[in-house]
Design an enzyme around this catalytic site. Structure first.
Site, PDB file in Angstrom:
ATOM      1  N   PHE A  61       0.574  -1.279   0.204  1.00 38.66           N
ATOM      2  CA  PHE A  61       0.193   0.438   0.215  1.00 38.66           C
ATOM      3  C   PHE A  61       0.932   1.257  -0.142  1.00 38.66           C
ATOM      4  CE2 PHE A  61      -1.803   3.154   3.013  1.00 38.66           C
ATOM      5  CZ  PHE A  61      -3.192   3.565   2.835  1.00 38.66           C
ATOM      6  N   ILE A  62       2.098   1.302   1.002  1.00 39.62           N
ATOM      7  CA  ILE A  62       2.604   3.210   1.423  1.00 39.62           C
ATOM      8  C   ILE A  62       3.507   2.878   0.228  1.00 39.62           C
ATOM      9  CG2 ILE A  62       3.098   4.729   2.951  1.00 39.62           C
ATOM     10  CD1 ILE A  62       2.490   2.530   4.817  1.00 39.62           C
ATOM     11  N   ASP A 106      12.512 -11.164  -1.706  1.00 40.21           N
ATOM     12  CA  ASP A 106      12.459 -11.508  -0.419  1.00 40.21           C
ATOM     13  C   ASP A 106      13.614 -11.107   0.912  1.00 40.21           C
ATOM     14  OD1 ASP A 106      11.757 -12.664   2.793  1.00 40.21           O
ATOM     15  OD2 ASP A 106      11.438 -14.137   1.856  1.00 40.21           O
ATOM     16  N   PHE A 134      10.196  -0.327   3.938  1.00 41.70           N
ATOM     17  CA  PHE A 134       8.674  -0.159   4.384  1.00 41.70           C
ATOM     18  C   PHE A 134       8.325  -1.782   4.500  1.00 41.70           C
ATOM     19  CE2 PHE A 134       8.517   3.119   1.183  1.00 41.70           C
ATOM     20  CZ  PHE A 134       7.513   3.955   2.000  1.00 41.70           C
ATOM     21  N   ALA A 135       9.159  -2.733   3.449  1.00 44.03           N
ATOM     22  CA  ALA A 135       8.236  -4.400   3.983  1.00 44.03           C
ATOM     23  C   ALA A 135       8.486  -4.850   5.009  1.00 44.03           C
ATOM     24  CB  ALA A 135       9.279  -4.897   2.896  1.00 44.03           C
ATOM     25  N   THR A 191       5.828   2.483  13.374  1.00 41.76           N
ATOM     26  CA  THR A 191       4.971   3.581  13.008  1.00 41.76           C
ATOM     27  C   THR A 191       4.220   4.106  14.618  1.00 41.76           C
ATOM     28  OG1 THR A 191       2.798   2.334  13.685  1.00 41.76           O
ATOM     29  CG2 THR A 191       4.964   0.702  13.995  1.00 41.76           C
ATOM     30  N   ASP A 192       3.588   4.772  14.466  1.00 38.81           N
ATOM     31  CA  ASP A 192       2.868   5.482  16.190  1.00 38.81           C
ATOM     32  C   ASP A 192       2.845   4.420  17.293  1.00 38.81           C
ATOM     33  OD1 ASP A 192       0.957   4.864  15.455  1.00 38.81           O
ATOM     34  OD2 ASP A 192      -0.507   6.323  15.419  1.00 38.81           O
ATOM     35  N   GLU A 193       2.524   3.185  16.769  1.00 32.91           N
ATOM     36  CA  GLU A 193       1.753   1.659  17.654  1.00 32.91           C
ATOM     37  C   GLU A 193       3.418   1.844  18.496  1.00 32.91           C
ATOM     38  OE1 GLU A 193      -0.460  -1.168  16.283  1.00 32.91           O
ATOM     39  OE2 GLU A 193      -0.756   0.155  13.794  1.00 32.91           O
ATOM     40  N   TYR A 247       2.715  -7.121  16.454  1.00 35.09           N
ATOM     41  CA  TYR A 247       3.256  -6.605  15.507  1.00 35.09           C
ATOM     42  C   TYR A 247       4.052  -5.061  16.349  1.00 35.09           C
ATOM     43  CZ  TYR A 247       2.360  -2.899  11.873  1.00 35.09           C
ATOM     44  OH  TYR A 247       2.912  -1.212  11.447  1.00 35.09           O
ATOM     45  N   SER A 248       3.083  -4.384  16.678  1.00 42.61           N
ATOM     46  CA  SER A 248       4.349  -3.557  18.027  1.00 42.61           C
ATOM     47  C   SER A 248       5.497  -3.220  17.964  1.00 42.61           C
ATOM     48  CB  SER A 248       3.170  -2.571  18.207  1.00 42.61           C
ATOM     49  OG  SER A 248       2.910  -2.733  19.368  1.00 42.61           O
ATOM     50  N   LYS A 289       7.734  -4.315  15.482  1.00 42.59           N
ATOM     51  CA  LYS A 289       8.683  -2.976  14.427  1.00 42.59           C
ATOM     52  C   LYS A 289       9.433  -2.295  15.318  1.00 42.59           C
ATOM     53  CE  LYS A 289       7.191  -1.747  11.376  1.00 42.59           C
ATOM     54  NZ  LYS A 289       7.639  -1.480   9.899  1.00 42.59           N
ATOM     55  N   LYS A 334      -7.797  -3.409   6.328  1.00 39.83           N
ATOM     56  CA  LYS A 334      -7.817  -2.535   6.862  1.00 39.83           C
ATOM     57  C   LYS A 334      -8.778  -2.169   6.788  1.00 39.83           C
ATOM     58  CE  LYS A 334      -3.347  -4.341   7.281  1.00 39.83           C
ATOM     59  NZ  LYS A 334      -2.423  -3.551   6.448  1.00 39.83           N
ATOM     60  N   ARG A 341      -7.735   6.311  16.271  1.00 37.56           N
ATOM     61  CA  ARG A 341      -6.447   6.682  15.511  1.00 37.56           C
ATOM     62  C   ARG A 341      -6.555   7.658  14.770  1.00 37.56           C
ATOM     63  NH1 ARG A 341      -6.292   2.840  18.545  1.00 37.56           N
ATOM     64  NH2 ARG A 341      -5.567   0.264  17.858  1.00 37.56           N
TER      65      ARG A 341
HETATM   66  P1  NAD Z   1       0.990  -3.563   3.258  1.00 41.15           P
HETATM   67  O1  NAD Z   1       1.314  -4.744   4.038  1.00 41.15           O
HETATM   68  O2  NAD Z   1       0.604  -2.960   1.999  1.00 41.15           O
HETATM   69  O3  NAD Z   1       2.441  -4.308   2.538  1.00 41.15           O
HETATM   70  C1  NAD Z   1       3.734  -5.087   2.343  1.00 41.15           C
HETATM   71  C2  NAD Z   1       4.415  -5.214   1.138  1.00 41.15           C
HETATM   72  O4  NAD Z   1       5.490  -5.578   2.046  1.00 41.15           O
HETATM   73  C3  NAD Z   1       3.937  -5.888   0.831  1.00 41.15           C
HETATM   74  O5  NAD Z   1       4.009  -5.419  -0.075  1.00 41.15           O
HETATM   75  C4  NAD Z   1       4.577  -7.220   1.344  1.00 41.15           C
HETATM   76  O6  NAD Z   1       4.433  -8.294   0.012  1.00 41.15           O
HETATM   77  C5  NAD Z   1       5.894  -6.923   1.474  1.00 41.15           C
HETATM   78  N1  NAD Z   1       6.803  -8.190   2.145  1.00 41.15           N
HETATM   79  C6  NAD Z   1       6.099  -8.709   2.888  1.00 41.15           C
HETATM   80  N2  NAD Z   1       7.778 -10.024   3.231  1.00 41.15           N
HETATM   81  C7  NAD Z   1       8.002  -9.336   2.621  1.00 41.15           C
HETATM   82  C8  NAD Z   1       9.536  -9.912   3.174  1.00 41.15           C
HETATM   83  N3  NAD Z   1      10.262 -10.840   3.873  1.00 41.15           N
HETATM   84  N4  NAD Z   1      10.424  -9.452   1.844  1.00 41.15           N
HETATM   85  C9  NAD Z   1      10.089  -8.316   0.575  1.00 41.15           C
HETATM   86  N5  NAD Z   1       8.974  -7.598   0.914  1.00 41.15           N
HETATM   87  C10 NAD Z   1       8.494  -8.176   1.899  1.00 41.15           C
HETATM   88  O7  NAD Z   1       1.097  -2.544   4.058  1.00 41.15           O
HETATM   89  P2  NAD Z   1       2.005  -0.646   3.895  1.00 41.15           P
HETATM   90  O8  NAD Z   1       0.166  -1.123   4.915  1.00 41.15           O
HETATM   91  O9  NAD Z   1       1.908   0.013   3.241  1.00 41.15           O
HETATM   92  O10 NAD Z   1       3.032  -0.483   5.368  1.00 41.15           O
HETATM   93  C11 NAD Z   1       3.817  -0.374   4.095  1.00 41.15           C
HETATM   94  C12 NAD Z   1       5.093   0.026   5.981  1.00 41.15           C
HETATM   95  O11 NAD Z   1       4.688   0.859   6.409  1.00 41.15           O
HETATM   96  C13 NAD Z   1       5.419  -1.531   7.231  1.00 41.15           C
HETATM   97  O12 NAD Z   1       6.676  -1.521   7.449  1.00 41.15           O
HETATM   98  C14 NAD Z   1       4.180  -1.089   8.310  1.00 41.15           C
HETATM   99  O13 NAD Z   1       4.449  -1.137   9.270  1.00 41.15           O
HETATM  100  C15 NAD Z   1       4.133   0.749   7.790  1.00 41.15           C
HETATM  101  N6  NAD Z   1       3.263   1.447   9.052  1.00 41.15           N
HETATM  102  C16 NAD Z   1       2.520   1.254   7.617  1.00 41.15           C
HETATM  103  C17 NAD Z   1       1.267   1.960   9.031  1.00 41.15           C
HETATM  104  C18 NAD Z   1      -0.777   2.205   7.831  1.00 41.15           C
HETATM  105  O14 NAD Z   1      -1.422   2.648   8.496  1.00 41.15           O
HETATM  106  N7  NAD Z   1      -0.551   1.437   6.711  1.00 41.15           N
HETATM  107  C19 NAD Z   1       1.463   2.703   9.527  1.00 41.15           C
HETATM  108  C20 NAD Z   1       2.609   3.235  10.169  1.00 41.15           C
HETATM  109  C21 NAD Z   1       3.411   2.557   9.268  1.00 41.15           C
END
Ligand code: NAD
Length: 332
Positions: free
Chosen positions: A14-15, A64, A86-87, A130-132, A156-157, A160, A195, A220
């Site tokens: 997503f992000i 990976d 981000f992964a 994350t803020d978590e 999860y948190s 992180k 989500k 939130r």
């Molecule tokens: P998401 O779940 O949409 O995307 C995560 C991506 O990571 C996916 O494309 C997945 O295929 C990839 N991934 C997972 N395991 C992997 C691995 N072993 N190797 C390579 N790629 C791998 O998550 P998101 O919502 O886009 O979040 C991105 C980041 O931002 C994360 O680190 C998350 O903790 C952080 N974050 C998200 C939010 C939110 O509201 N979505 C808020 C704060 C922080």
């Protein structure tokens, strides 16, 4: 400083996908190396509109981050200037079911990236946290500052927090140029329907009820994904090494408030709410102050939350073929 070749992990999520799109639109001379394992949360559709000559994809097994050889290969082949990491396994409910993948990807995967970054030399390592990590706040608590104690409460948190502390330790010990971002809850296009906001939008589009935990009293701080990506870009270019930056929207809402807004947008009533149990250990409230980021010059573009929600609803309405195949992976 040359930051033109960016390795983005989790670029099909997503992000990550929103970030890659923003960078390629903003900087015609930048190139991206997209690395993604393509778990259930990763989707090649998320970046299929991007110009193919501007980015390289390393997807599937080769993408990976839990395999150090993959990362070393990418460094050898493409010599990235910086990493935006981000992964992650990102869904709290999944971490309550089984924490193993969270420890593996979020902690050990980050460790692999840090080791390779040290070995090959990197000019910036942006750890997306994350803020978590601050844990749960009460109503009366002041928003958390970057210097406040970390107090994660879900697997999860906790994973992180471990990842960002590991990254910070590489800064302290090895002078690796690490910066940490801690954003609040994101919403916007390309978010997986597991989500809250996309789940509720896609349920309403299918005439299904909205599973609201408890009375919907949990709070939130909702941030549009484009505002988060702009902030990460600013931090990548202007942030101070060794620092953490909160990225909050000053837009705290209860889950009930979010639910009522969505019901109104679809012209249906509260009979569409289906109350369910709270998740175990459900954090009551997250709240962060973003003064440090604003001092760098960041301002939200999506100041009007209703407009951001409406834009998000429109996106899900025009992209049904994007989200329908993903419903099979929505467990909770
Ligand atoms: P998401 O779940 O949409 O995307 C995560 C991506 O990571 C996916 O494309 C997945 O295929 C990839 N991934 C997972 N395991 C992997 C691995 N072993 N190797 C390579 N790629 C791998 O998550 P998101 O919502 O886009 O979040 C991105 C980041 O931002 C994360 O680190 C998350 O903790 C952080 N974050 C998200 C939010 C939110 O509201 N979505 C808020 C704060 C922080």
């Amino acid at each position: 400083m040359n930051l033109m070749k960016i390795l983005v992990t989790g670029a099909a999520g997503f992000i990550g996908s929103n970030f890659v799109r923003l960078i390629l639109n903003k900087y015609p001379d930048y190139k991206i190396i997209n690395m993604d394992k393509l778990t259930y949360a990763g989707n090649t559709e998320n970046i299929k509109d991007l110009p193919s000559d501007r980015h390289i994809t390393v997807f599937g097994e080769k993408g990976d981050i839990c395999n150090i050889h993959n990362i070393n290969n990418i460094f050898e082949l493409y010599s990235p200037d910086c990493i935006v990491h981000f992964a992650a396994e990102s869904h709290v409910d999944n971490s309550i079911g089984d924490s193993s993948e969270f420890v593996k990807t979020n902690v050990l995967g980050t460790d692999n990236l840090l080791k390779a970054s040290l070995k090959y030399g990197i000019k910036r390592f942006i750890q997306i946290s994350t803020d978590e990590v601050y844990g749960s706040l009460a109503h009366e608590d002041a928003p958390k500052k970057e210097s406040d104690k970390l107090d994660p409460r879900s697997p999860y948190s906790a994973s992180k927090t471990a990842a960002e502390l590991l990254a910070y330790s590489y800064y302290v010990t090895h002078k690796l140029p690490v910066i940490v971002t801690r954003s609040s809850n994101n919403y916007g296009p390309y978010q997986h329907p597991e989500k809250l906001i996309p789940k509720f939008i896609t349920n309403l589009m299918q005439g299904k009820k909205l599973p609201l935990m408890g009375e919907g009293e949990n709070i939130r701080d909702w941030l549009h994904v484009e505002d988060n990506c702009e902030a990460i870009n600013l931090i990548l270019h202007k942030g101070a090494i060794g620092e953490a930056y909160n990225i909050g929207a000053d837009n705290e809402k209860t889950n009930k408030d979010i639910t009522l807004r969505l019901l109104r947008a679809f012209n249906v009533g509260e009979e569409m709410i289906h109350r369910i149990e709270h998740r175990k250990g459900h954090d009551f409230r997250y709240s962060i102050g973003s003064e440090k980021l604003m001092a760098l010059g960041w301002q939200k573009k999506y100041a009007d939350f209703d407009a951001g929600i409406q834009q998000t609803i429109e996106w899900y309405k025009t992209n049904t073929t994007w989200w329908q195949p993903l419903l099979k992976d929505v467990k909770y």
